[in-house]
Design an enzyme around this catalytic site. Structure first.
Site, PDB file in Angstrom:
ATOM      1  N   ARG A  18     -20.470   5.438   5.427  1.00 17.95           N
ATOM      2  CA  ARG A  18     -20.266   6.894   5.399  1.00 17.95           C
ATOM      3  C   ARG A  18     -21.570   7.653   5.640  1.00 17.95           C
ATOM      4  O   ARG A  18     -21.538   8.728   6.241  1.00 17.95           O
ATOM      5  CB  ARG A  18     -19.648   7.301   4.071  1.00 17.95           C
ATOM      6  CG  ARG A  18     -18.204   6.858   4.006  1.00 17.95           C
ATOM      7  CD  ARG A  18     -17.573   7.251   2.721  1.00 17.95           C
ATOM      8  NE  ARG A  18     -16.140   7.052   2.803  1.00 17.95           N
ATOM      9  CZ  ARG A  18     -15.370   6.779   1.771  1.00 17.95           C
ATOM     10  NH1 ARG A  18     -15.883   6.697   0.569  1.00 17.95           N
ATOM     11  NH2 ARG A  18     -14.083   6.615   1.930  1.00 17.95           N
ATOM     12  N   LYS A  77       1.872  -0.397  -2.162  1.00 16.20           N
ATOM     13  CA  LYS A  77       3.133   0.221  -2.578  1.00 16.20           C
ATOM     14  C   LYS A  77       3.836   1.005  -1.481  1.00 16.20           C
ATOM     15  O   LYS A  77       3.198   1.599  -0.626  1.00 16.20           O
ATOM     16  CB  LYS A  77       2.857   1.187  -3.721  1.00 16.20           C
ATOM     17  CG  LYS A  77       2.455   0.496  -4.991  1.00 16.20           C
ATOM     18  CD  LYS A  77       2.218   1.522  -6.056  1.00 16.20           C
ATOM     19  CE  LYS A  77       1.870   0.856  -7.368  1.00 16.20           C
ATOM     20  NZ  LYS A  77       1.445   1.846  -8.354  1.00 16.20           N
ATOM     21  N   GLY A 134      -9.525   2.944   3.849  1.00 13.33           N
ATOM     22  CA  GLY A 134     -10.641   2.117   3.366  1.00 13.33           C
ATOM     23  C   GLY A 134     -10.396   0.632   3.452  1.00 13.33           C
ATOM     24  O   GLY A 134     -11.243  -0.126   3.925  1.00 13.33           O
ATOM     25  N   GLY A 179      -6.339   9.002   3.492  1.00 11.12           N
ATOM     26  CA  GLY A 179      -5.327  10.055   3.344  1.00 11.12           C
ATOM     27  C   GLY A 179      -5.409  11.095   4.448  1.00 11.12           C
ATOM     28  O   GLY A 179      -4.379  11.543   4.972  1.00 11.12           O
TER      29      GLY A 179
HETATM   30  P1  AMP Z   1      -3.255   0.667  -0.469  1.00 10.01           P
HETATM   31  O1  AMP Z   1      -4.317   1.391  -1.245  1.00 10.01           O
HETATM   32  O2  AMP Z   1      -1.867   1.045  -0.870  1.00 10.01           O
HETATM   33  O3  AMP Z   1      -3.489   0.682   1.026  1.00 10.01           O
HETATM   34  O4  AMP Z   1      -3.347  -0.837  -0.944  1.00 10.01           O
HETATM   35  C1  AMP Z   1      -4.442  -1.657  -0.677  1.00 10.01           C
HETATM   36  C2  AMP Z   1      -4.381  -2.797  -1.646  1.00 10.01           C
HETATM   37  O5  AMP Z   1      -3.149  -3.470  -1.496  1.00 10.01           O
HETATM   38  C3  AMP Z   1      -5.465  -3.836  -1.458  1.00 10.01           C
HETATM   39  O6  AMP Z   1      -6.359  -3.744  -2.528  1.00 10.01           O
HETATM   40  C4  AMP Z   1      -4.693  -5.153  -1.458  1.00 10.01           C
HETATM   41  O7  AMP Z   1      -5.293  -6.114  -2.311  1.00 10.01           O
HETATM   42  C5  AMP Z   1      -3.341  -4.752  -2.023  1.00 10.01           C
HETATM   43  N1  AMP Z   1      -2.273  -5.678  -1.635  1.00 10.01           N
HETATM   44  C6  AMP Z   1      -1.936  -6.081  -0.406  1.00 10.01           C
HETATM   45  N2  AMP Z   1      -0.948  -6.999  -0.472  1.00 10.01           N
HETATM   46  C7  AMP Z   1      -0.665  -7.180  -1.770  1.00 10.01           C
HETATM   47  C8  AMP Z   1       0.245  -8.016  -2.473  1.00 10.01           C
HETATM   48  N3  AMP Z   1       1.070  -8.845  -1.834  1.00 10.01           N
HETATM   49  N4  AMP Z   1       0.253  -7.950  -3.816  1.00 10.01           N
HETATM   50  C9  AMP Z   1      -0.569  -7.116  -4.471  1.00 10.01           C
HETATM   51  N5  AMP Z   1      -1.448  -6.300  -3.868  1.00 10.01           N
HETATM   52  C10 AMP Z   1      -1.499  -6.331  -2.521  1.00 10.01           C
END
Ligand code: AMP
Length: 415
Positions: free
Chosen positions: A34, A217, A373, A396
């Protein structure tokens, strides 16, 4: 006004950058992407004989002074990167003396803007349900204007170059622009580049357009997923989201991350994809683990047949092949979110397969935009940074821009 047209010589420019860099426990910067991202703008101003007042937030101090989130920790690194003296103002809202001492060709770094609740403009210590909340919010919005006006008083012109926070209507990212004449406010080089990259994807979509959404999620991504269903030809959904879809179809997901209250949303995404003629691509198998740990025991299972005590942490071999095939031949690619817990070295294969396929498609002429990120960290971890078209500094902000929303940080400059 544009940064290339503006005459900075003899002027003071206040620049909003995103120096929210990760620090280790000793306050050392662990990733300076950054800082490097903002350098072209800062260097241009000092090279033209202007003085630059740099402002940023770091972390979430929630309106309170927190020495662990002090930008004083990065002053030296900024000075080294910029190559000119960088002074520090320990109170961003009372920096008149430091600003007065600033000479052309020099820089001043202001302390973390979010030490003041006025920066975000949200009332602190009062619940949204509280009947007094609306009055408190109104009062805080008025204080936010005063805070923005104070920041504006330091400078002759305002440059917005913090793409990562451009989707927030904060004092330093948007409100401040009201206190500058149209000819004295502009986007910085990083913002210009980011806006252009989004424009490349949206206004000139070369098909097939494949979006890859991963991460943890469904709930946090549903807005962008629904929006993308009106734009893309294929949508790959991977990562933790896999298990909400598997469960929605009656599958067993063991201890995998799963949003039980979002099963209907998952089914609705599938329905919308059908209605829009979008090919929804989901994996079929997973690398499952008996603990959320890099050293856990692992095996491969269907994503709908994960035994109790086990959880899906990465895409399985069949899923990887399905994803790679779906990316092959794409002409526009958007990737946000990893396909597994890539932070653990033993669960990187899914994200790596996607990264390799995106790099391959890019080599064959696709425009690939990577944002958020974690996907950026993936691309860096796998050494693919120079094999994709554009890596966005925004998570975002990028997703909101792709959704077609006008970013407050951009609107404020135009207005
Ligand atoms: P996000 O902030 O929603 O883009 O999520 C990113 C995070 O999702 C990363 O830290 C990954 O470790 C996590 N992630 C990806 N796949 C999985 C999974 N199968 N189970 C748990 N966490 C996950």
């Amino acid at each position: 006004m544009t940064i290339n047209e503006y005459k900075f010589a003899g002027k003071k420019a206040i620049v909003r950058v995103d120096f929210n860099v990760p620090l280790d426990e000793n306050g050392n910067i662990t990733d300076d992407t950054r800082i490097r991202g903002a350098l072209p703008t800062l260097k241009k101003i000092v090279a033209d004989g202007g003085a630059v007042i740099i402002m940023s937030h770091m972390g979430k101090p929630k309106g309170k002074v927190n020495s662990k989130l002090s930008l004083s920790q990065i002053r030296e690194a900024v000075e080294k990167a910029l190559g000119v003296p960088v002074a520090f103002a320990a109170d961003c809202a009372n920096a008149d003396a430091e600003v007065a001492a600033l000479k052309p060709g020099e820089a001043l770094l202001l302390e973390n803007l979010r030490f003041y609740p006025e920066e975000e403009g949200k009332p602190v210590g009062i619940d949204k349900e509280d009947p007094a909340y609306d009055a408190a919010k109104k009062e805080m919005k008025a204080k936010q204007k005063d805070f923005a006006k104070k920041l504006a008083s330091y400078a002759d012109c305002y440059v917005m170059d913090a793409f990562g926070t451009a989707h927030r209507k904060h004092a330093s990212t948007a409100v401040i622009a009201d206190y500058f004449d149209k000819n004295d406010k502009m986007l910085g080089y990083l913002m210009e580049k980011e806006v252009q990259a989004v424009d490349n994807v949206l206004s000139n979509i070369k098909r097939p357009f494949v979006a890859i959404m991963g991460g943890s999620k469904v709930s946090t991504k549903i807005g962008i997923i629904e929006n993308l269903l009106g734009k893309v030809d294929k949508l790959i959904l991977c990562g933790g989201m896999t298990y909400t879809f598997a469960k929605a179809h009656g599958g067993e997901v063991g201890n995998s991350i799963c949003e039980n209250d979002k099963l209907d949303i998952a089914l609705n995404v599938e329905k919308m994809a059908k209605e829009n003629g979008v090919e929804l691509v989901l994996g079929v198998d997973s690398v499952i683990a008996d603990a959320f740990s890099n050293d856990a025991n692992t095996k491969v299972a269907l994503s709908t047949e994960i035994p109790e005590g086990w959880e899906g942490l990465d895409a399985g071999p069949q899923s990887r092949e399905i994803f790679a095939n779906a990316i092959k031949g794409a002409k526009t690619i958007l990737w946000n979110g990893p396909a597994g817990v890539f932070e653990f070295d033993n669960f990187t294969a899914g994200s790596r397969a996607i990264g390799d396929a995106v790099a391959q498609a890019t080599a064959e002429g696709a425009f690939s935009l990577i944002g958020g990120g974690d996907s950026v960290a993936c691309v860096n971890k796998f050494g693919l940074a120079d094999k994709v078209s554009y890596i966005s500094t925004g998570g975002g902000a990028l997703l909101e821009a792709i959704e077609g929303k006008e970013l407050p940080g951009v609107a404020a400059i135009k207005g």
